[in-house]
Motif scaffolding. Structure first.
Motif, PDB file in Angstrom:
ATOM      1  N   ASP A  26      10.500  -2.259   9.094  1.00  0.00           N
ATOM      2  CA  ASP A  26      11.393  -2.558   7.969  1.00  0.00           C
ATOM      3  C   ASP A  26      10.795  -3.616   7.038  1.00  0.00           C
ATOM      4  N   THR A  27       9.674  -4.181   7.419  1.00  0.00           N
ATOM      5  CA  THR A  27       9.021  -5.194   6.591  1.00  0.00           C
ATOM      6  C   THR A  27       8.638  -4.609   5.238  1.00  0.00           C
ATOM      7  N   ALA A  28       9.105  -5.250   4.177  1.00  0.00           N
ATOM      8  CA  ALA A  28       8.863  -4.757   2.819  1.00  0.00           C
ATOM      9  C   ALA A  28       9.493  -5.721   1.831  1.00  0.00           C
ATOM     10  N   VAL A  29       9.198  -5.497   0.560  1.00  0.00           N
ATOM     11  CA  VAL A  29       9.963  -6.128  -0.503  1.00  0.00           C
ATOM     12  C   VAL A  29      11.131  -5.196  -0.814  1.00  0.00           C
ATOM     13  N   TYR A  30      12.320  -5.751  -0.828  1.00  0.00           N
ATOM     14  CA  TYR A  30      13.529  -4.969  -1.062  1.00  0.00           C
ATOM     15  C   TYR A  30      14.026  -5.209  -2.482  1.00  0.00           C
ATOM     16  N   TYR A  31      14.346  -4.106  -3.146  1.00  0.00           N
ATOM     17  CA  TYR A  31      14.794  -4.145  -4.533  1.00  0.00           C
ATOM     18  C   TYR A  31      16.179  -3.507  -4.657  1.00  0.00           C
ATOM     19  N   CYS A  32      17.019  -4.094  -5.477  1.00  0.00           N
ATOM     20  CA  CYS A  32      18.235  -3.388  -5.845  1.00  0.00           C
ATOM     21  C   CYS A  32      18.038  -2.782  -7.232  1.00  0.00           C
ATOM     22  N   ALA A  33      18.807  -1.751  -7.513  1.00  0.00           N
ATOM     23  CA  ALA A  33      18.674  -1.034  -8.773  1.00  0.00           C
ATOM     24  C   ALA A  33      20.019  -0.469  -9.179  1.00  0.00           C
ATOM     25  N   ALA A  34      20.205  -0.298 -10.473  1.00  0.00           N
ATOM     26  CA  ALA A  34      21.471   0.194 -11.028  1.00  0.00           C
ATOM     27  C   ALA A  34      21.254   1.534 -11.709  1.00  0.00           C
ATOM     28  N   GLY A  41       0.774  -1.226   0.000  1.00  0.00           N
ATOM     29  CA  GLY A  41       0.000   0.000   0.000  1.00  0.00           C
ATOM     30  C   GLY A  41       0.804   1.273   0.000  1.00  0.00           C
ATOM     31  N   LEU A  42       2.132   1.147  -0.010  1.00  0.00           N
ATOM     32  CA  LEU A  42       2.987   2.328   0.026  1.00  0.00           C
ATOM     33  C   LEU A  42       3.829   2.415  -1.239  1.00  0.00           C
ATOM     34  N   GLU A  43       4.372   3.612  -1.481  1.00  0.00           N
ATOM     35  CA  GLU A  43       5.253   3.778  -2.628  1.00  0.00           C
ATOM     36  C   GLU A  43       6.629   3.166  -2.339  1.00  0.00           C
ATOM     37  N   ARG A  44       7.309   2.856  -3.405  1.00  0.00           N
ATOM     38  CA  ARG A  44       8.681   2.363  -3.276  1.00  0.00           C
ATOM     39  C   ARG A  44       9.556   3.503  -2.764  1.00  0.00           C
ATOM     40  N   GLU A  45      10.326   3.218  -1.734  1.00  0.00           N
ATOM     41  CA  GLU A  45      11.130   4.261  -1.118  1.00  0.00           C
ATOM     42  C   GLU A  45      12.603   3.910  -1.121  1.00  0.00           C
ATOM     43  N   PHE A  46      13.403   4.960  -1.158  1.00  0.00           N
ATOM     44  CA  PHE A  46      14.861   4.834  -1.129  1.00  0.00           C
ATOM     45  C   PHE A  46      15.321   4.332   0.229  1.00  0.00           C
ATOM     46  N   VAL A  47      16.234   3.377   0.218  1.00  0.00           N
ATOM     47  CA  VAL A  47      16.867   2.901   1.447  1.00  0.00           C
ATOM     48  C   VAL A  47      18.306   3.390   1.521  1.00  0.00           C
ATOM     49  N   GLY A  48      19.060   3.167   0.467  1.00  0.00           N
ATOM     50  CA  GLY A  48      20.448   3.600   0.455  1.00  0.00           C
ATOM     51  C   GLY A  48      21.059   3.388  -0.907  1.00  0.00           C
ATOM     52  N   SER A  49      22.250   3.936  -1.087  1.00  0.00           N
ATOM     53  CA  SER A  49      22.936   3.786  -2.358  1.00  0.00           C
ATOM     54  C   SER A  49      24.439   3.775  -2.139  1.00  0.00           C
ATOM     55  N   ILE A  50      25.153   3.310  -3.154  1.00  0.00           N
ATOM     56  CA  ILE A  50      26.604   3.241  -3.094  1.00  0.00           C
ATOM     57  C   ILE A  50      27.156   3.610  -4.453  1.00  0.00           C
ATOM     58  N   SER A  51      28.237   4.380  -4.455  1.00  0.00           N
ATOM     59  CA  SER A  51      28.843   4.788  -5.710  1.00  0.00           C
ATOM     60  C   SER A  51      29.500   3.608  -6.394  1.00  0.00           C
ATOM     61  N   TRP A  52      29.865   3.788  -7.656  1.00  0.00           N
ATOM     62  CA  TRP A  52      30.451   2.694  -8.422  1.00  0.00           C
ATOM     63  C   TRP A  52      31.731   2.177  -7.772  1.00  0.00           C
ATOM     64  N   SER A  53      32.469   3.068  -7.124  1.00  0.00           N
ATOM     65  CA  SER A  53      33.737   2.669  -6.503  1.00  0.00           C
ATOM     66  C   SER A  53      33.541   2.073  -5.124  1.00  0.00           C
ATOM     67  N   GLY A  54      32.367   2.307  -4.545  1.00  0.00           N
ATOM     68  CA  GLY A  54      32.133   1.869  -3.176  1.00  0.00           C
ATOM     69  C   GLY A  54      32.572   2.862  -2.122  1.00  0.00           C
ATOM     70  N   ILE A  55      33.152   3.966  -2.542  1.00  0.00           N
ATOM     71  CA  ILE A  55      33.687   4.939  -1.590  1.00  0.00           C
ATOM     72  C   ILE A  55      32.570   5.731  -0.923  1.00  0.00           C
ATOM     73  N   SER A  56      31.545   6.062  -1.680  1.00  0.00           N
ATOM     74  CA  SER A  56      30.471   6.909  -1.147  1.00  0.00           C
ATOM     75  C   SER A  56      29.198   6.115  -0.948  1.00  0.00           C
ATOM     76  N   THR A  57      28.556   6.345   0.179  1.00  0.00           N
ATOM     77  CA  THR A  57      27.261   5.737   0.447  1.00  0.00           C
ATOM     78  C   THR A  57      26.293   6.797   0.973  1.00  0.00           C
TER      79      THR A  57
END
Length: 125
Positions: A90-98, A42-58
């Motif tokens: 925290d219950t939800a379906v978790y998606y990764c994205a590129a 019933g809710l919109e997909r929301e941002f959890v976190g991200s990481i840069s291509w190098s892994g340096i920034s989150t």
């Protein structure tokens, strides 16, 4: 075609931990920032976190800061989401994205080019 496949979801008690994985194929993985999103019923997909291509920034949404950690292994073409001190909310379906263009700075799901199919996380109280 590009595929992102998540795994590691499941049922866990509040206070427990899970580690989600997302494996990419048919893409130059280290050219992409990676994000994790979640969607509860019933809710919109929301941002959890991200990481840069190098892994340096989150980056993380405020509700998970200090509890969740994103990391990546470009050799294995895998991004991880370590989730500790889990809460029922925290219950939800978790998606990764590129994301090819924004370097891991975008929190907008529309900026992401490719998506996985999702993995269910259920946190019981």
């Amino acid at each position: 075609q590009v595929q992102l496949v998540e795994s590691g979801g499941g049922l866990v008690q509040a206070g427990g931990s899970l580690r989600l994985s997302c494996v990419g194929s048919q893409l130059t993985f280290n050219h992409y920032a990676m994000g994790w999103f979640r969607q509860a019923p019933g809710l919109e997909r929301e941002f959890v976190g991200s990481i840069s291509w190098s892994g340096i920034s989150t980056a993380y949404t405020d509700s998970v800061k200090g509890r969740f950690t994103i990391s990546r292994d470009n050799v294995k073409k895998t991004v991880y989401l370590q989730m500790n001190s889990l809460k029922p909310e925290d219950t939800a379906v978790y998606y990764c994205a590129a994301d090819r263009r924004n370097g891991g700075t975008s929190r907008d799901r529309h900026d992401y080019d490719y998506w996985g199919q999702g993995t269910q996380v259920i946190v019981s109280s």
